[in-house]
Design a protein around this motif. Structure first.
Motif, PDB file in Angstrom:
ATOM      1  N   ILE A  27       2.361   4.780 -21.848  1.00  0.00           N
ATOM      2  CA  ILE A  27       3.672   5.195 -21.499  1.00  0.00           C
ATOM      3  C   ILE A  27       4.414   5.287 -22.843  1.00  0.00           C
ATOM      4  N   LYS A  28       5.101   6.688 -23.170  1.00  0.00           N
ATOM      5  CA  LYS A  28       5.729   6.808 -24.250  1.00  0.00           C
ATOM      6  C   LYS A  28       7.088   6.248 -24.308  1.00  0.00           C
ATOM      7  N   CYS A  29       7.700   6.504 -23.000  1.00  0.00           N
ATOM      8  CA  CYS A  29       9.183   5.733 -22.881  1.00  0.00           C
ATOM      9  C   CYS A  29       9.205   5.257 -21.594  1.00  0.00           C
ATOM     10  N   LYS A  30      10.062   4.243 -21.475  1.00  0.00           N
ATOM     11  CA  LYS A  30       9.981   3.805 -20.080  1.00  0.00           C
ATOM     12  C   LYS A  30      11.512   4.198 -19.347  1.00  0.00           C
ATOM     13  N   ASN A  31      11.204   4.481 -18.095  1.00  0.00           N
ATOM     14  CA  ASN A  31      12.428   4.966 -17.418  1.00  0.00           C
ATOM     15  C   ASN A  31      12.604   4.141 -16.122  1.00  0.00           C
ATOM     16  N   PRO A  32      13.233   2.877 -16.039  1.00  0.00           N
ATOM     17  CA  PRO A  32      13.273   1.916 -14.994  1.00  0.00           C
ATOM     18  C   PRO A  32      13.702   2.759 -13.649  1.00  0.00           C
ATOM     19  N   MET A  33      14.589   3.686 -14.056  1.00  0.00           N
ATOM     20  CA  MET A  33      15.200   4.323 -12.443  1.00  0.00           C
ATOM     21  C   MET A  33      14.278   5.134 -11.839  1.00  0.00           C
ATOM     22  N   LEU A  34      13.554   5.769 -12.779  1.00  0.00           N
ATOM     23  CA  LEU A  34      12.507   6.666 -12.123  1.00  0.00           C
ATOM     24  C   LEU A  34      11.451   5.784 -11.525  1.00  0.00           C
ATOM     25  N   ALA A  35      10.912   4.645 -12.084  1.00  0.00           N
ATOM     26  CA  ALA A  35      10.019   3.686 -11.620  1.00  0.00           C
ATOM     27  C   ALA A  35      10.540   3.088 -10.335  1.00  0.00           C
ATOM     28  N   LYS A  36      12.090   2.869 -10.502  1.00  0.00           N
ATOM     29  CA  LYS A  36      12.341   2.230  -9.045  1.00  0.00           C
ATOM     30  C   LYS A  36      12.389   3.273  -7.964  1.00  0.00           C
ATOM     31  N   PHE A  37      12.686   4.546  -8.269  1.00  0.00           N
ATOM     32  CA  PHE A  37      12.428   5.620  -7.074  1.00  0.00           C
ATOM     33  C   PHE A  37      10.962   5.787  -6.716  1.00  0.00           C
ATOM     34  N   ILE A  38      10.249   5.931  -7.511  1.00  0.00           N
ATOM     35  CA  ILE A  38       8.640   5.920  -7.123  1.00  0.00           C
ATOM     36  C   ILE A  38       8.251   4.689  -6.304  1.00  0.00           C
ATOM     37  N   ILE A  39       8.462   3.717  -6.466  1.00  0.00           N
ATOM     38  CA  ILE A  39       7.980   2.339  -5.735  1.00  0.00           C
ATOM     39  C   ILE A  39       8.941   2.402  -4.617  1.00  0.00           C
ATOM     40  N   SER A  40      10.028   2.969  -4.565  1.00  0.00           N
ATOM     41  CA  SER A  40      10.855   2.964  -2.956  1.00  0.00           C
ATOM     42  C   SER A  40      10.285   3.972  -2.218  1.00  0.00           C
ATOM     43  N   GLN A  41       9.526   5.026  -2.827  1.00  0.00           N
ATOM     44  CA  GLN A  41       8.947   6.111  -1.935  1.00  0.00           C
ATOM     45  C   GLN A  41       7.581   5.264  -1.321  1.00  0.00           C
ATOM     46  N   TYR A  42       7.015   4.618  -2.066  1.00  0.00           N
ATOM     47  CA  TYR A  42       5.723   4.057  -1.544  1.00  0.00           C
ATOM     48  C   TYR A  42       5.965   2.796  -0.345  1.00  0.00           C
ATOM     49  N   GLY A  43       6.689   1.917  -0.959  1.00  0.00           N
ATOM     50  CA  GLY A  43       7.016   0.552  -0.199  1.00  0.00           C
ATOM     51  C   GLY A  43       8.352   0.398   0.413  1.00  0.00           C
ATOM     52  N   GLY A  44       9.268   1.196  -0.038  1.00  0.00           N
ATOM     53  CA  GLY A  44      10.703   1.061   0.537  1.00  0.00           C
ATOM     54  C   GLY A  44      10.681   1.166   2.013  1.00  0.00           C
ATOM     55  N   PRO A  45      11.919   1.173   2.555  1.00  0.00           N
ATOM     56  CA  PRO A  45      12.115   1.217   4.175  1.00  0.00           C
ATOM     57  C   PRO A  45      11.842   2.549   4.707  1.00  0.00           C
ATOM     58  N   ASP A  46      11.991   3.530   3.687  1.00  0.00           N
ATOM     59  CA  ASP A  46      11.894   5.053   4.136  1.00  0.00           C
ATOM     60  C   ASP A  46      10.482   5.522   3.617  1.00  0.00           C
ATOM     61  N   GLY A  47       9.726   4.564   3.146  1.00  0.00           N
ATOM     62  CA  GLY A  47       8.594   5.044   2.249  1.00  0.00           C
ATOM     63  C   GLY A  47       7.466   5.313   3.124  1.00  0.00           C
ATOM     64  N   GLU A  48       6.399   5.592   2.376  1.00  0.00           N
ATOM     65  CA  GLU A  48       4.831   5.910   3.272  1.00  0.00           C
ATOM     66  C   GLU A  48       4.420   4.688   3.892  1.00  0.00           C
ATOM     67  N   LEU A  49       4.331   3.502   3.216  1.00  0.00           N
ATOM     68  CA  LEU A  49       3.842   2.489   4.167  1.00  0.00           C
ATOM     69  C   LEU A  49       4.830   2.097   5.320  1.00  0.00           C
ATOM     70  N   ALA A  50       6.107   2.148   5.217  1.00  0.00           N
ATOM     71  CA  ALA A  50       6.686   1.923   6.343  1.00  0.00           C
ATOM     72  C   ALA A  50       6.517   3.071   7.617  1.00  0.00           C
ATOM     73  N   ALA A  51       6.624   4.156   7.070  1.00  0.00           N
ATOM     74  CA  ALA A  51       6.230   5.332   8.161  1.00  0.00           C
ATOM     75  C   ALA A  51       4.787   4.866   8.652  1.00  0.00           C
ATOM     76  N   SER A  52       3.887   4.858   8.045  1.00  0.00           N
ATOM     77  CA  SER A  52       2.545   4.666   8.703  1.00  0.00           C
ATOM     78  C   SER A  52       2.650   3.448   9.585  1.00  0.00           C
ATOM     79  N   LEU A  53       2.950   2.481   9.227  1.00  0.00           N
ATOM     80  CA  LEU A  53       3.143   1.226  10.293  1.00  0.00           C
ATOM     81  C   LEU A  53       4.027   1.591  11.572  1.00  0.00           C
ATOM     82  N   ARG A  54       5.101   2.404  11.241  1.00  0.00           N
ATOM     83  CA  ARG A  54       5.710   2.725  12.444  1.00  0.00           C
ATOM     84  C   ARG A  54       5.062   3.635  13.378  1.00  0.00           C
ATOM     85  N   TYR A  55       4.162   4.632  12.811  1.00  0.00           N
ATOM     86  CA  TYR A  55       3.316   5.417  13.619  1.00  0.00           C
ATOM     87  C   TYR A  55       2.216   4.438  14.297  1.00  0.00           C
ATOM     88  N   LEU A  56       1.762   3.674  13.651  1.00  0.00           N
ATOM     89  CA  LEU A  56       0.600   2.829  13.999  1.00  0.00           C
ATOM     90  C   LEU A  56       0.921   1.824  15.275  1.00  0.00           C
TER      91      LEU A  56
END
Length: 85
Positions: A27-56
């Motif tokens: 990591i050359k330069c840290k970007n906390p806002m981008l990191a927060k966005f990326i983690i929300s896409q995986y584990g947030g309320p509208d992320g991949e994990l939430a969608a998967s659990l809703r379907y299942l």
């Protein structure tokens, strides 16, 4: 009897755990806002994990076997970024 060993004795066990990245990164330069966005896409309320659990979970209420199978396929496909990288 140990199930999971970390160290020299782990060669005799069925599983071993090595805490290393599959693809090393620098990591050359840290970007906390981008990191927060990326983690929300995986584990947030509208992320991949939430969608998967809703379907299942919705597949259990389906009266049609074909609809159950489709929801199962979609739910497992949504889990792909978590288990198959």
């Amino acid at each position: 009897m140990k199930v999971l060993g970390l160290g020299k004795e782990s060669a005799n066990n069925m599983w071993t755990y090595n805490k290393v990245l599959e693809y090393p990164i620098k990591i050359k330069c840290k970007n906390p806002m981008l990191a927060k966005f990326i983690i929300s896409q995986y584990g947030g309320p509208d992320g991949e994990l939430a969608a998967s659990l809703r379907y299942l979970s919705q597949r259990f209420g389906m009266p049609d076997e074909r609809a159950k199978a489709i929801l199962n396929d979609i739910g497992t496909e949504e889990l792909a970024p978590f288990c198959c990288q």
